[in-house]
Design a protein around this motif. Structure first.
Motif, short mmCIF file in Angstrom:
data_model
loop_
_atom_site.label_atom_id
_atom_site.label_comp_id
_atom_site.label_asym_id
_atom_site.label_seq_id
_atom_site.Cartn_x
_atom_site.Cartn_y
_atom_site.Cartn_z
N HIS A 252 12.05 -67.67 6.98
CA HIS A 252 11.92 -66.41 7.14
C HIS A 252 10.43 -65.97 7.35
CE1 HIS A 252 14.26 -63.34 9.27
NE2 HIS A 252 13.59 -62.30 8.80
N GLY A 253 9.62 -66.33 8.08
CA GLY A 253 8.36 -65.77 8.30
C GLY A 253 7.88 -65.77 9.39
N GLU A 254 6.72 -65.48 9.70
CA GLU A 254 6.32 -66.04 10.95
C GLU A 254 5.16 -66.29 11.21
OE1 GLU A 254 8.34 -63.44 13.81
OE2 GLU A 254 8.86 -62.10 12.11
N GLY A 255 4.79 -66.64 12.63
CA GLY A 255 3.56 -67.36 13.44
C GLY A 255 3.28 -68.50 11.92
N ALA A 256 4.21 -69.72 12.08
CA ALA A 256 4.56 -70.63 11.95
C ALA A 256 4.56 -71.82 13.05
CB ALA A 256 5.92 -71.15 11.58
N TYR A 257 4.06 -71.79 13.59
CA TYR A 257 4.16 -72.09 15.62
C TYR A 257 2.51 -72.64 15.28
CZ TYR A 257 8.66 -72.30 17.62
OH TYR A 257 9.71 -72.57 18.07
N ALA A 258 1.51 -73.45 14.21
CA ALA A 258 0.13 -72.76 14.23
C ALA A 258 0.03 -74.13 13.09
CB ALA A 258 0.14 -71.33 13.57
N GLU A 259 -1.17 -74.54 12.87
CA GLU A 259 -2.07 -75.75 12.15
C GLU A 259 -1.95 -75.36 10.77
OE1 GLU A 259 -5.60 -76.49 13.90
OE2 GLU A 259 -4.82 -78.44 14.79
N HIS A 260 -2.20 -73.58 10.62
CA HIS A 260 -2.70 -72.85 9.48
C HIS A 260 -1.40 -71.53 9.64
CE1 HIS A 260 -6.66 -75.43 10.25
NE2 HIS A 260 -6.03 -75.81 8.17
N ALA A 261 -0.91 -70.91 8.70
CA ALA A 261 -0.20 -69.80 8.39
C ALA A 261 -0.34 -68.95 7.15
CB ALA A 261 1.11 -70.38 8.98
N ILE A 262 -0.51 -67.93 7.81
CA ILE A 262 -0.40 -67.49 6.61
C ILE A 262 1.34 -66.76 6.10
CG2 ILE A 262 -1.11 -64.64 5.26
CD1 ILE A 262 -3.69 -66.51 6.63
N VAL A 263 1.69 -66.66 5.12
CA VAL A 263 2.76 -66.67 4.18
C VAL A 263 2.62 -65.84 3.21
CG1 VAL A 263 4.97 -67.91 3.69
CG2 VAL A 263 3.12 -68.60 5.17
N ARG A 264 3.39 -65.10 3.20
CA ARG A 264 3.50 -63.95 1.44
C ARG A 264 4.03 -64.53 0.35
NH1 ARG A 264 5.26 -60.47 5.95
NH2 ARG A 264 7.63 -60.22 4.93
N THR A 265 4.14 -64.63 -0.33
CA THR A 265 4.04 -65.20 -1.66
C THR A 265 6.01 -64.70 -1.67
OG1 THR A 265 3.80 -63.90 -3.05
CG2 THR A 265 2.36 -65.40 -3.44
N ALA A 266 6.30 -64.14 -1.50
CA ALA A 266 7.78 -63.03 -1.97
C ALA A 266 8.90 -64.22 -0.39
CB ALA A 266 7.57 -61.73 -1.06
N GLN A 267 8.11 -64.89 0.12
CA GLN A 267 8.95 -65.85 1.03
C GLN A 267 8.60 -67.38 0.97
OE1 GLN A 267 6.87 -64.38 4.70
NE2 GLN A 267 8.75 -62.64 5.38
N ALA A 268 8.35 -67.85 0.40
CA ALA A 268 7.41 -69.07 0.38
C ALA A 268 7.76 -69.93 -1.18
CB ALA A 268 5.95 -69.30 -0.05
N VAL A 269 8.80 -70.87 -1.44
CA VAL A 269 9.42 -71.37 -1.96
C VAL A 269 8.76 -73.10 -2.64
CG1 VAL A 269 11.64 -70.25 -1.95
CG2 VAL A 269 10.88 -72.70 -0.54
N ARG A 270 8.51 -73.81 -3.47
CA ARG A 270 8.16 -74.38 -3.80
C ARG A 270 8.40 -76.09 -3.35
NH1 ARG A 270 6.02 -73.33 -8.11
NH2 ARG A 270 4.01 -72.86 -8.02
N VAL A 271 8.72 -76.55 -2.88
CA VAL A 271 8.91 -77.85 -2.54
C VAL A 271 9.48 -79.10 -3.75
CG1 VAL A 271 8.97 -79.80 -0.89
CG2 VAL A 271 8.27 -77.66 -0.06
N PRO A 272 11.07 -79.38 -4.06
CA PRO A 272 10.15 -80.26 -5.15
C PRO A 272 9.69 -81.62 -4.42
CG PRO A 272 12.84 -79.88 -4.23
CD PRO A 272 11.76 -78.77 -3.67
N GLU A 273 8.46 -81.56 -5.89
CA GLU A 273 8.05 -83.18 -5.40
C GLU A 273 8.74 -84.31 -4.99
OE1 GLU A 273 4.54 -85.58 -8.65
OE2 GLU A 273 5.57 -83.88 -9.56
N GLY A 274 7.70 -85.25 -4.46
CA GLY A 274 8.66 -85.81 -3.47
C GLY A 274 9.44 -85.95 -2.55
N THR A 275 9.93 -84.24 -1.85
CA THR A 275 10.30 -84.30 -0.45
C THR A 275 9.54 -84.13 0.47
OG1 THR A 275 11.74 -82.91 -1.97
CG2 THR A 275 12.01 -82.34 0.46
N ASP A 276 9.84 -84.62 1.58
CA ASP A 276 8.93 -84.94 2.90
C ASP A 276 8.56 -83.43 3.03
OD1 ASP A 276 8.24 -84.90 5.58
OD2 ASP A 276 9.70 -86.99 6.14
N PRO A 277 7.48 -83.56 3.64
CA PRO A 277 7.61 -82.07 4.37
C PRO A 277 8.20 -81.73 5.81
CG PRO A 277 5.45 -82.69 3.43
CD PRO A 277 6.49 -83.64 3.11
#
Length: 306
Positions: free
Chosen positions: A73-98
């Motif tokens: 639930h962020g903004e601007g994901a259609y891009a090569e690089h995105a700025i994301v607020r830490t409040a919106q981000a979660v860590r992906v479990p190791e080994g999970t395909d992005p």
């Protein structure tokens, strides 16, 4: 929509700079693009993605360079690089395909709140999920059936019907006449709930298919917005409940976001939740992805790959 080269931004306080591995394409993107959800112009579409943290802004302690993160639930994901607020981000479990992480954040957490937070569902309840072969439909059907709920779905082709059955649907109905068919399959009692992301073309018939005290969950409007509803219609239909939820209100605090995201991502990592990626597109072909999604030519999840 058009592709433009811009300067890679620096993360500000409480922000991450992320190299996007994959961005999800969702109906909310088409609503913003079309103006159905007014958004100040110009802007970069995309609420959902996953990728690698390249830099962290001031005050960031929860994430570090090199972490793989995802957001829904962020903004601007259609891009090569995105700025994301830490409040919106979660860590992906190791080994999970992005790509899988990107594919499941928005729709997976949507399915999660629909199952866990809208109404109490009991084993043996019968519900209807529209667009059973869509991204939310496939995930929602799996989650509901694991709770012992009987799931009927709608689908627009034999191929989509087969995918829906594979996710656990007991019966797949045509859109034409789905209401009477659902009543027949419940021996006239009607449905405990209808989960509708289609909107205008399915609303009235779905409302009429509910059992007394049933709940109509309108979580999208792929076919257009629903006209105003007379509350007396809910009374005469059997004291029905109508709700119009959206994901933002069900991940409004950090604890709830972590709960939903962790349960969904763990299920993906363990293989308990099957995620169908129905199509991938280069970032430059985002418009084609929108045409395909709105034309009902797709199943599962669509991703843009920068």
């Amino acid at each position: 929509m058009r592709l433009e080269e811009i300067v890679v931004p620096d993360p500000g306080t409480g922000e991450l700079l992320v190299e996007v591995a994959a961005a999800g394409v969702n109906y909310i993107d088409t609503y913003q693009r079309s103006g159905q959800y007014p958004t100040p112009l110009p802007f970069t579409l995309g609420k959902e993605a996953a990728g690698r943290v390249l830099a962290v802004g001031d005050g960031v302690t929860e994430f570090a360079e090199g972490d793989t993160v995802a957001w829904g639930h962020g903004e601007g994901a259609y891009a090569e690089h995105a700025i994301v607020r830490t409040a919106q981000a979660v860590r992906v479990p190791e080994g999970t395909d992005p790509q899988l992480a990107a594919a499941v954040m928005l729709q997976g957490m949507t399915a999660h709140y629909l199952v866990h937070s809208i109404l109490p569902l009991a084993e043996g309840d019968t519900v209807l999920v529209h667009a059973g072969a869509g991204g939310v439909g496939l995930l929602l059907t799996q989650m509901l059936t694991r709770h012992g709920v009987r799931v009927l779905t709608t689908a627009g082709s034999p191929e989509k019907a087969e995918l829906s059955r594979g996710a656990g649907a007991s019966d797949v109905l045509d859109y034409e006449g789905f209401g009477p068919a659902a009543r027949d399959l419940t021996e006239g009692r009607g449905l405990r709930a209808v989960f509708d992301g289609v909107g205008a073309t399915t609303f009235d018939e779905g409302l009429a298919a509910l059992a007394p005290r049933g709940t109509f969950v309108l979580f999208g409007a792929a076919s257009g917005p629903v006209p105003p509803v007379d509350p007396q219609d809910l009374n005469s239909g059997g004291s029905l409940v109508l709700t119009r939820p959206s994901l933002a209100h069900f991940i409004a605090d950090r604890a709830e976001l972590e709960w939903r995201a962790s349960e969904v991502l763990r299920a993906v990592a363990s293989g308990d939740l099957d995620v169908r990626i129905g199509g991938t597109y280069p970032l430059a072909d985002a418009a084609t992805a929108h045409v395909d999604l709105e034309g009902r030519a797709t199943t599962g999840k669509l991703l843009l790959l920068p």
